[in-house]
Design a protein around this motif. Structure first.
Motif, PDB file in Angstrom:
ATOM      1  N   LEU A  44       0.829  -1.198   0.000  1.00  0.00           N
ATOM      2  CA  LEU A  44       0.000   0.000   0.000  1.00  0.00           C
ATOM      3  C   LEU A  44       0.869   1.255   0.000  1.00  0.00           C
ATOM      4  CD1 LEU A  44      -2.757   1.395   0.195  1.00  0.00           C
ATOM      5  CD2 LEU A  44      -2.624   1.129   2.683  1.00  0.00           C
ATOM      6  N   ALA A  45       1.924   1.262   0.820  1.00  0.00           N
ATOM      7  CA  ALA A  45       2.822   2.422   0.850  1.00  0.00           C
ATOM      8  C   ALA A  45       3.492   2.628  -0.506  1.00  0.00           C
ATOM      9  CB  ALA A  45       3.871   2.236   1.947  1.00  0.00           C
ATOM     10  N   GLU A  46       3.857   1.558  -1.170  1.00  0.00           N
ATOM     11  CA  GLU A  46       4.457   1.672  -2.501  1.00  0.00           C
ATOM     12  C   GLU A  46       3.456   2.249  -3.499  1.00  0.00           C
ATOM     13  OE1 GLU A  46       6.568  -1.212  -5.876  1.00  0.00           O
ATOM     14  OE2 GLU A  46       6.031  -1.996  -3.883  1.00  0.00           O
ATOM     15  N   ALA A  47       2.200   1.810  -3.440  1.00  0.00           N
ATOM     16  CA  ALA A  47       1.175   2.353  -4.333  1.00  0.00           C
ATOM     17  C   ALA A  47       0.922   3.835  -4.052  1.00  0.00           C
ATOM     18  CB  ALA A  47      -0.117   1.555  -4.183  1.00  0.00           C
ATOM     19  N   LEU A  48       0.963   4.234  -2.779  1.00  0.00           N
ATOM     20  CA  LEU A  48       0.766   5.639  -2.438  1.00  0.00           C
ATOM     21  C   LEU A  48       1.939   6.493  -2.898  1.00  0.00           C
ATOM     22  CD1 LEU A  48      -0.760   5.293   1.154  1.00  0.00           C
ATOM     23  CD2 LEU A  48      -1.944   5.951  -0.947  1.00  0.00           C
ATOM     24  N   ARG A  49       3.142   5.947  -2.863  1.00  0.00           N
ATOM     25  CA  ARG A  49       4.301   6.686  -3.373  1.00  0.00           C
ATOM     26  C   ARG A  49       4.169   6.927  -4.874  1.00  0.00           C
ATOM     27  NH1 ARG A  49       7.283   3.519   0.355  1.00  0.00           N
ATOM     28  NH2 ARG A  49       7.699   1.967  -1.277  1.00  0.00           N
ATOM     29  N   GLN A  50       3.715   5.919  -5.576  1.00  0.00           N
ATOM     30  CA  GLN A  50       3.503   6.087  -7.009  1.00  0.00           C
ATOM     31  C   GLN A  50       2.396   7.106  -7.284  1.00  0.00           C
ATOM     32  OE1 GLN A  50       2.729   2.187  -8.603  1.00  0.00           O
ATOM     33  NE2 GLN A  50       4.780   1.420  -8.131  1.00  0.00           N
ATOM     34  N   TYR A  51       1.355   7.084  -6.458  1.00  0.00           N
ATOM     35  CA  TYR A  51       0.279   8.067  -6.637  1.00  0.00           C
ATOM     36  C   TYR A  51       0.778   9.481  -6.365  1.00  0.00           C
ATOM     37  CZ  TYR A  51      -3.898  10.766  -5.549  1.00  0.00           C
ATOM     38  OH  TYR A  51      -4.856  11.748  -5.494  1.00  0.00           O
TER      39      TYR A  51
ATOM     40  N   SER B 177       3.691  10.676  -6.763  1.00  0.00           N
ATOM     41  CA  SER B 177       4.627  11.127  -7.800  1.00  0.00           C
ATOM     42  C   SER B 177       3.921  11.620  -9.055  1.00  0.00           C
ATOM     43  CB  SER B 177       5.596   9.993  -8.159  1.00  0.00           C
ATOM     44  OG  SER B 177       4.877   8.881  -8.708  1.00  0.00           O
ATOM     45  N   LEU B 178       2.620  11.358  -9.198  1.00  0.00           N
ATOM     46  CA  LEU B 178       1.886  11.813 -10.373  1.00  0.00           C
ATOM     47  C   LEU B 178       1.698  13.326 -10.334  1.00  0.00           C
ATOM     48  CD1 LEU B 178      -0.917   9.072 -10.528  1.00  0.00           C
ATOM     49  CD2 LEU B 178       1.208   9.148 -11.838  1.00  0.00           C
ATOM     50  N   GLU B 179       1.779  13.941 -11.490  1.00  0.00           N
ATOM     51  CA  GLU B 179       1.631  15.391 -11.578  1.00  0.00           C
ATOM     52  C   GLU B 179       0.175  15.779 -11.329  1.00  0.00           C
ATOM     53  OE1 GLU B 179       2.546  19.061 -14.703  1.00  0.00           O
ATOM     54  OE2 GLU B 179       2.993  16.978 -15.252  1.00  0.00           O
ATOM     55  N   GLY B 180      -0.029  16.743 -10.457  1.00  0.00           N
ATOM     56  CA  GLY B 180      -1.370  17.210 -10.129  1.00  0.00           C
ATOM     57  C   GLY B 180      -2.109  16.346  -9.136  1.00  0.00           C
ATOM     58  N   ALA B 181      -1.430  15.374  -8.543  1.00  0.00           N
ATOM     59  CA  ALA B 181      -2.088  14.503  -7.563  1.00  0.00           C
ATOM     60  C   ALA B 181      -2.390  15.282  -6.295  1.00  0.00           C
ATOM     61  CB  ALA B 181      -1.214  13.300  -7.251  1.00  0.00           C
ATOM     62  N   ARG B 182      -3.504  14.966  -5.659  1.00  0.00           N
ATOM     63  CA  ARG B 182      -3.873  15.615  -4.410  1.00  0.00           C
ATOM     64  C   ARG B 182      -3.015  15.075  -3.274  1.00  0.00           C
ATOM     65  NH1 ARG B 182     -10.340  15.151  -4.019  1.00  0.00           N
ATOM     66  NH2 ARG B 182     -10.106  16.960  -2.646  1.00  0.00           N
ATOM     67  N   GLY B 183      -2.999  15.817  -2.178  1.00  0.00           N
ATOM     68  CA  GLY B 183      -2.240  15.379  -1.022  1.00  0.00           C
ATOM     69  C   GLY B 183      -2.849  14.147  -0.368  1.00  0.00           C
TER      70      GLY B 183
END
Length: 442
Positions: A138-145, A147-153
């Motif tokens: 889950l932490a790895e998936a959140l790190r990838q999220y 890193s996306l441009e324009g992603a919310r906090g």
């Protein structure tokens, strides 16, 4: 400072104990029911508006204003400490709507950690990424999220469980601090008149109805300065440092209790509450014991409950005169058959002996109470294996002299020890050692 116990971190009582406040709540109830029904109707429109409007500042302002009609007021302090470059927010956890409230102030997502994914979790505002049973993935998936441009906090609650927010914080998990090396701490406080803000094991639907019933609930968010992970600092130490900082700002204690400790305690209390209620019903009306956790629902037996029941049967075979509920209540604490037997024999656990069938030899001994215990010890030491029903007498005469009472107690303890030892040897088919064999051992 003395560390609080895990049960002190959670609210178990919904209604107030003060008589005057209870009277006010009774007078308010008719108005509260009408207000709840009206707010349910308005809440459906709030959900439709929030779903129809595009994500942005206008939507947050409109939804925040409509939620104020629902009795949910949000205030913030020290917003100057908010770092726009930080995408990971860390907060204490009080209610099941904390992520919705903080989303009014800044655009953020909270991942779904437990429960079922689908329409309900989406409607409640959770981010579904899967990996609910694996925090590393889950932490790895959140790190990838992130890193996306324009992603919310990302708004994360390292406690993983709600507390009252008045006594202490649960131990922070380390996985939220593996996502980013810089985090933005938040301090959350919640206030509500008449009733508690959150109660243990209460569903989000129940909490939502209480929110609609009560005139208002005030959420106050205080921004703290961002914190960075030091060089070569493990995530566990970083989590502990942030936890100490939040606890100090809240004015509470930073504890080492985890979510598992809270769940285990609630499970024990649900198991012990029916036993306490049955023992209270057997007592006189003027001396009844209270149940442990009022309001907790009794669910199906878990693996731990089955294990406790199995151990209780073993103790019951050795000490048949001891009530089963007394055995189970002590086993929940000791988790050991031998320790529970010792506690029962040495009088550390109070109970009322049950009537058990005794052999004629035991009945004849009970006719002479003063000599019953000493003769019983001698008979147990010489008893053959084919006399399983020779049981010690549980009641003797109350001696007048303190010395005689002490000797009588010691004799009864010795008799019970001898009886329990013999039953254990017979049950496991062990070969008891004689005095000659013990002296011949080197």
């Amino acid at each position: 400072m003395e560390r609080p116990r895990v049960e002190q971190l959670v609210e178990f009582r919904r209604l107030p104990t003060d008589g005057f406040i209870r009277a006010l709540l009774v007078l308010y109830t008719p108005f509260g029911i009408c207000l709840m029904l009206l707010r349910i109707f308005i809440g459906l429109h709030v959900f439709l508006v929030s779903s129809a409007l595009p994500d942005g500042l206008l939507r947050r302002v409109i939804v925040r204003a409509m939620c104020a009609i629902l009795g949910m007021f949000v205030t913030q302090r020290d917003s100057r400490h908010q770092d726009k470059n930080v995408k990971t927010y860390i907060s204490n956890h009080i209610t099941q709507f904390d992520h919705n409230v903080l989303n009014f102030l800044t655009p953020c997502h909270t991942p779904l950690l437990e429960g079922h994914s689908g329409f309900v979790s989406w409607a409640r505002g959770f981010l579904e990424l899967g990996w609910m049973d694996n925090r590393t993935r889950l932490a790895e998936a959140l790190r990838q999220y992130s890193s996306l441009e324009g992603a919310r906090g990302l708004l994360l609650f390292p406690e993983d469980e709600t507390t009252s927010g008045k006594v202490g914080l649960l131990k922070f998990s380390s996985w939220p601090f593996t996502i980013d090396s810089i985090v933005q701490p938040l301090v959350l406080t919640v206030k509500r008149p008449f009733v508690s803000v959150n109660v243990a094991e209460s569903s989000w639907v129940t909490e939502l109805l209480w929110m609609f019933f009560i005139p208002f609930t005030v959420y106050q968010v205080r921004w703290l300065s961002s914190m960075s992970q030091m060089d070569d600092e493990p995530e566990e130490e970083f989590a502990a440092r942030v936890q100490e900082h939040l606890a100090m700002e809240l004015g509470v204690v930073s504890t080492q209790h985890t979510k598992s400790d809270k769940v285990e305690y609630l499970k024990r209390m649900k198991h012990m509450a029916p036993q306490a209620a049955s023992s209270a019903n057997s007592q006189p009306s003027g001396n009844r014991a209270r149940t442990f956790l009022p309001g907790l629902s009794i669910s199906s037996l878990s693996a731990e409950d089955v294990r406790i029941s199995g151990m209780a049967k073993q103790v019951k075979e050795v000490l048949p005169h001891v009530p089963l509920n007394a055995i189970q209540m002590d086993l929940v604490i000791t988790k050991c058959v031998d320790t529970t037997i010792t506690n029962l024999l040495e009088g550390r656990v109070q109970f009322t002996p049950e009537e058990v069938s005794v052999s004629p030899s035991s009945i004849s001994l009970s006719s002479k109470p003063h000599l019953a215990s000493s003769k019983l010890v001698t008979s147990l030491k010489k008893a053959p294996k084919d006399a399983p029903n020779a049981k010690p007498v549980s009641k003797t005469r109350f001696e007048k002299s303190p010395v005689d009472r002490h000797l009588s107690l010691q004799e009864r303890k010795d008799a019970l020890y001898a009886y329990a030892r013999r039953r254990y040897i017979e049950k496991h088919e062990l070969q008891p050692q004689t005095e000659e064999s013990q002296t011949e051992q080197p």
